[in-house]
Design an enzyme around this catalytic site. Sequence first.
Site, mmCIF file in Angstrom:
data_model
loop_
_atom_site.group_PDB
_atom_site.id
_atom_site.type_symbol
_atom_site.label_atom_id
_atom_site.label_comp_id
_atom_site.label_asym_id
_atom_site.label_seq_id
_atom_site.Cartn_x
_atom_site.Cartn_y
_atom_site.Cartn_z
ATOM 1 N N HIS A 1 15.130 17.047 30.870
ATOM 2 C CA HIS A 1 14.974 18.379 30.487
ATOM 3 C C HIS A 1 15.609 18.511 29.325
ATOM 4 O O HIS A 1 16.654 18.060 28.825
ATOM 5 C CB HIS A 1 15.847 19.396 31.665
ATOM 6 C CG HIS A 1 16.064 20.817 31.108
ATOM 7 N ND1 HIS A 1 15.205 21.689 30.906
ATOM 8 C CD2 HIS A 1 17.166 21.218 30.640
ATOM 9 C CE1 HIS A 1 15.728 22.779 30.425
ATOM 10 N NE2 HIS A 1 17.134 22.513 30.109
ATOM 11 N N TRP B 1 27.929 16.123 22.569
ATOM 12 C CA TRP B 1 29.089 17.116 22.962
ATOM 13 C C TRP B 1 30.262 16.613 23.275
ATOM 14 O O TRP B 1 30.921 17.344 23.833
ATOM 15 C CB TRP B 1 28.382 17.975 23.986
ATOM 16 C CG TRP B 1 27.249 18.834 23.575
ATOM 17 C CD1 TRP B 1 27.152 19.163 22.422
ATOM 18 C CD2 TRP B 1 26.233 19.690 24.435
ATOM 19 N NE1 TRP B 1 25.970 20.362 22.423
ATOM 20 C CE2 TRP B 1 25.512 20.462 23.572
ATOM 21 C CE3 TRP B 1 25.935 19.619 25.971
ATOM 22 C CZ2 TRP B 1 24.328 21.349 24.020
ATOM 23 C CZ3 TRP B 1 25.015 20.318 26.282
ATOM 24 C CH2 TRP B 1 24.190 21.354 25.406
ATOM 25 N N HIS C 1 17.845 33.224 29.840
ATOM 26 C CA HIS C 1 18.856 34.093 29.168
ATOM 27 C C HIS C 1 19.012 35.358 29.290
ATOM 28 O O HIS C 1 20.016 36.013 28.634
ATOM 29 C CB HIS C 1 18.909 33.446 27.661
ATOM 30 C CG HIS C 1 18.498 32.010 27.530
ATOM 31 N ND1 HIS C 1 17.558 31.371 27.575
ATOM 32 C CD2 HIS C 1 19.504 30.949 27.340
ATOM 33 C CE1 HIS C 1 17.816 30.195 27.323
ATOM 34 N NE2 HIS C 1 18.885 29.801 27.414
HETATM 35 N N1 GLN Z 1 20.440 20.577 34.875
HETATM 36 C C1 GLN Z 1 21.425 21.560 34.066
HETATM 37 C C2 GLN Z 1 21.522 23.044 34.746
HETATM 38 O O1 GLN Z 1 20.568 23.499 35.406
HETATM 39 C C3 GLN Z 1 20.771 21.558 32.651
HETATM 40 C C4 GLN Z 1 21.645 22.556 31.738
HETATM 41 C C5 GLN Z 1 21.207 22.556 30.448
HETATM 42 O O2 GLN Z 1 19.860 22.244 30.168
HETATM 43 N N2 GLN Z 1 21.921 23.146 29.333
HETATM 44 O O3 GLN Z 1 22.426 23.538 34.432
HETATM 45 ZN ZN ZN Z 2 18.501 23.979 29.415
#
Ligand code: GLN
Ligand code: ZN
Length: 752
Positions: free
Chosen positions: A637, A556, A690
């Site tokens: 994640h 990014w 979302h």
């Molecule tokens: N740890 C980040 C959050 O909770 C992860 C954000 C993401 O995966 N885009 O905002």
């Molecule tokens: Zn995410």
Amino acid sequence: MKTSIVGFPRIGEYRELKFQTEKYFRAEISEEELIAFAKTLRQKHWQTIQSVGIDEIPSNDFSFYDQMLDTAILFNIIPKEVAHLDVSPLSRYFALARGYQGEKGDVKARPMKKWFNTNYHYLVPKFEKDTQIKINSQKIFDEYQEAKALGISTRPVLIGPFTFLTLAEYSEDCSIADFVEPLIVNYQQVLQKSAEQGAAWVQLDEPALVKDLSAEEKDLFVRIYQQLLNQSKEVKVLLQTYFGDVRDIYQELISLPFAGIGLDFIEGKETLHLVQSGFPKEKILYAGVVNGKNIWRNDYTKTIELIKSLPVEQIVLNTSCSLLHVPYTVANENFAANIKNHLAFAKEKLVELVDLATILSQTTTTTALSENQALFVNSRVQPQATVQQALAQLQPTDFVRAEPFSQREKIQRAKYQFPLLPTTTIGSFPQTKEVKQKRAQFNRQELSSEDYESFIKSKINEWLTFQSEIGLDVLVHGEFERNDMVEYFGQHLAGYLFTQNGWVQSYGTRGVKPPIVWSDIYRKAPITVKWSAYAQSQTKRYVKGMLTGPVTILNWSFPREDISLKEATLQLALAIQEEVLDLEANGIEIIQIDEAALREKLPLRKSDWYSEYLDWAIPAFRLVHSKVKPTTQIHTHMCYSEFTDIIEAIDAMDADVISFEASRSNLTILDELQAKHFQTQVGPGVYDIHSPRIPSVEEIKTTLRKILAKIPQNKVWVNPDCGLKTRGEKETKASLLHLTMAAYQLREELRQ
Ligand code: GLN
Ligand code: ZN
């Protein structure tokens, strides 16, 4: 030699289009006002491009939201429920982009997908059995006329039929084959009408050609264009490709009667080689030599050498792809001259093309050339000795944890004693107006650091209390101190630059402002330790440390071109490794390292996935956590569960736990996890963050049951699908309460 560009950023120098469009969404301006505004913006852009001296200027590269959506609208590919909405054409357009909820109906937005290997997202068109392809919009013609009225003869641009058809979605009762013929007829009409309006050329963008192509796909491409070009002799067609090379279809491409072919010499590793194998005399090569995706100055000497080495008679100098993917102009930035000189955003890239054309037409050295050469005689930045040393000293063992996963799993089960189906969240909690306001005040120095800190701490405490009350097993501090998961880390690392106005469209009205990797990266001081250690000191439960991983930070950002992506990622990995070890030393025993954007730079060709990317990206992630104690639990994640096809690579990240989005569509990934004997413990998101909707306990239990049908129960974690920072506080609390209740009830059931 002539110059051309593939496309120009449409959001405006200061994101004017975004702001006007959002005003329109809020009904603060009328549809007519928005349309009139867009017209002035296009005018400004054409005149800017013309005033720099670009010879061939595109039109219809403007879009209110997305060019794939524009193409769908042009050919009337509009799903029934939206087609039936009794609203204006522009409202219908935005209904497809953002959904519509009102008196006239209730329709969902079309799904969005990543545009090839960029951070741009397009709306996926949908064909239905009774889709009637016909010309349904005058946009492409109107914009041509608009430019013509300004005295500018443009080249209308359109996504080509092959790319459009292959990226679209089809309802179950139909397929591509049903639409090829009618679509060709309608493309043909567009070409014909453009010719009637006076256009000499039309540009058809076919980026899908840079992927691995099957025999059927190649046949389809050839069939489409044989027919289309056969019937459209009044106008010249520029077949434009980008984001890679066209090795699978080069011979077919040069044999078809295109008047011009646009090839990418920046990302296309094989492009030079292909062109050297032969290029027809009668065709024009649009040579994409100015990088449309990154922000560094072009090295004129190298480019000129390249152009001169091409066995081609007719060349037009071009960008490698649309300038949509870079910010508008360096002129609006506050950098010192010695930094600015090395940067080229969209407007500066126009100048580069004109410079190159001038240099190529002259026999003596021009000042443009000598000034450019001066930028490249010495390295732009000095290497950091400590960083270089650390990289040089890396050993294979630095990339692996001492204890293998299975052993760590036992050790950690004994230590943590979590219940079955442990619960946690992804990291962030709602960034309320108040949180954003305090940060802004602090940044403007209207709030002292003591006051800011105590505010953040109060938010941490408020949410720790809530998390304990509902009984989450692993808590988080909430990320209230962060604006963005990449910018925040960039700001705390040496080697990064930040722009003021360097916005790039990500989708629709949403822009991102990628930071620039300027020099070697290292950690100046601990970044998150203060907040995590504070949070841990406030509770007996485990608080998870929260970091962004090196691959995501790099993906990014605008990366350097003077070192490899691999080296830049390893530098970031070493910096984040220091942070991991510091967290561990300060009593944080569970650490999450997010790799939300791991897939972002996965090569477009499957054959390159490992050798060009995963073979170093995955080890870079392992480097970050390889040195922690076996008791320290590493989580990661990923947004989207689009990793069905790289499951082995994800498992090879060797995290202890991974969470990912799964609630919307992708419980299918569970089959793959099962089939591949995925060892990492998994938290497939149990509800969609979302949407503001609050999932019921029953609903979450149903999802969990589906998960438990595929994954051994002692491997499963329970968590939402992503961070909660964009959500409201109320719905977040209610949803998390339901999540913990669902986990609790299922645990009881499983015990019986
Ligand atoms: N740890 C980040 C959050 O909770 C992860 C954000 C993401 O995966 N885009 O905002
Ligand atoms: Zn995410």
